[in-house]
Design a protein around this motif. Structure first.
Motif, mmCIF file in Angstrom:
data_model
loop_
_atom_site.group_PDB
_atom_site.id
_atom_site.type_symbol
_atom_site.label_atom_id
_atom_site.label_comp_id
_atom_site.label_asym_id
_atom_site.label_seq_id
_atom_site.Cartn_x
_atom_site.Cartn_y
_atom_site.Cartn_z
ATOM 1 N N GLY A 1 0.804 -1.209 0.000
ATOM 2 C CA GLY A 1 0.000 0.000 0.000
ATOM 3 C C GLY A 1 0.833 1.254 0.000
ATOM 4 O O GLY A 1 0.337 2.323 0.335
ATOM 5 N N TYR B 1 -2.632 -1.362 -3.389
ATOM 6 C CA TYR B 1 -3.970 -1.042 -2.908
ATOM 7 C C TYR B 1 -3.857 0.047 -1.856
ATOM 8 O O TYR B 1 -2.893 0.074 -1.093
ATOM 9 C CB TYR B 1 -4.635 -2.264 -2.255
ATOM 10 N N ASN B 2 -4.839 0.923 -1.799
ATOM 11 C CA ASN B 2 -4.894 1.861 -0.689
ATOM 12 C C ASN B 2 -5.012 1.058 0.601
ATOM 13 O O ASN B 2 -5.664 0.008 0.637
ATOM 14 C CB ASN B 2 -6.087 2.809 -0.821
ATOM 15 N N TRP B 3 -4.405 1.555 1.656
ATOM 16 C CA TRP B 3 -4.392 0.816 2.924
ATOM 17 C C TRP B 3 -5.799 0.544 3.438
ATOM 18 O O TRP B 3 -6.018 -0.465 4.116
ATOM 19 C CB TRP B 3 -3.576 1.565 3.970
ATOM 20 N N ASP B 4 -6.782 1.389 3.116
ATOM 21 C CA ASP B 4 -8.129 1.172 3.648
ATOM 22 C C ASP B 4 -8.799 -0.073 3.071
ATOM 23 O O ASP B 4 -9.765 -0.574 3.652
ATOM 24 C CB ASP B 4 -9.008 2.409 3.464
ATOM 25 N N VAL B 5 -8.301 -0.601 1.952
ATOM 26 C CA VAL B 5 -8.865 -1.835 1.389
ATOM 27 C C VAL B 5 -7.847 -2.972 1.319
ATOM 28 O O VAL B 5 -8.207 -4.115 1.047
ATOM 29 C CB VAL B 5 -9.467 -1.602 -0.017
ATOM 30 N N ASP C 1 -8.507 -6.161 3.603
ATOM 31 C CA ASP C 1 -9.693 -6.904 3.161
ATOM 32 C C ASP C 1 -9.400 -7.675 1.875
ATOM 33 O O ASP C 1 -9.801 -8.834 1.727
ATOM 34 C CB ASP C 1 -10.875 -5.960 2.941
#
Length: 163
Positions: free
Chosen positions: A50, A81-85, A88
């Motif tokens: 990320g 990926y952005n860390w917020d996803v 997951d």
């Protein structure tokens, strides 16, 4: 132990150690370059992280350099990926039986993801490739393990705190 796992772990360790000892200004001044296509028949290593900004650009350059210079017929493909996803997506990949071969995560997250089975033990691999963590602070070495088993190598040292 699979060839891909060994190669991914070696690559990840090299990237982590290289990024740790690189001069700070080198990270900020080197733009990312396009990722070249893998050579036909190369063993692909699926690497997720990320990192963005100067850190992401520096890591992208390291991956490109590895792909250009390695002689083991390996090719790292990077997914950012952005860390917020990120987490997951990673756990979804694990559940679907299609996880990445290597990831970057914060060292304080090792126990959680190792306990979920999302990480593979690296003790044997570390011995095979003679991975030396002695240059890192003892705390970083300790937190690279879960239940006494090595699951990663430190990338950097940064505080995690509240203010």
């Amino acid at each position: 132990m699979s060839r891909i796992f060994r190669a991914a772990a070696v690559l990840l360790a090299l990237i982590m150690v290289s990024a740790t000892f690189a001069p700070a200004n080198a990270q900020a001044t080197q733009p990312a370059t396009a990722v070249p296509a893998c050579k036909a028949g190369a063993t692909a290593i699926n690497f997720w992280h990320g990192l963005t900004g100067p850190d992401g650009a520096y890591l992208s350059n390291l991956v490109n350099q590895f792909n250009a210079e390695n002689t083991d017929n390996l090719c790292v493909t990077t997914t950012v990926y952005n860390w917020d996803v990120f987490f997951d997506k990673w756990l979804s990949g694990v559940a679907a039986g299609n996880p990445p071969d290597a990831v970057v995560l914060h060292i304080n997250e090792v126990p959680q993801y190792a306990s979920l089975g999302a990480m593979a033990a690296m003790d044997d691999l570390a011995k095979t490739v003679k991975l030396d963590l002695s240059g890192f602070p003892q705390t970083q070495q300790t937190y690279s393990k879960y239940n006494g088993v090595l699951y990663g190598a430190p990338l950097d040292v940064h505080p995690i705190g509240m203010y």
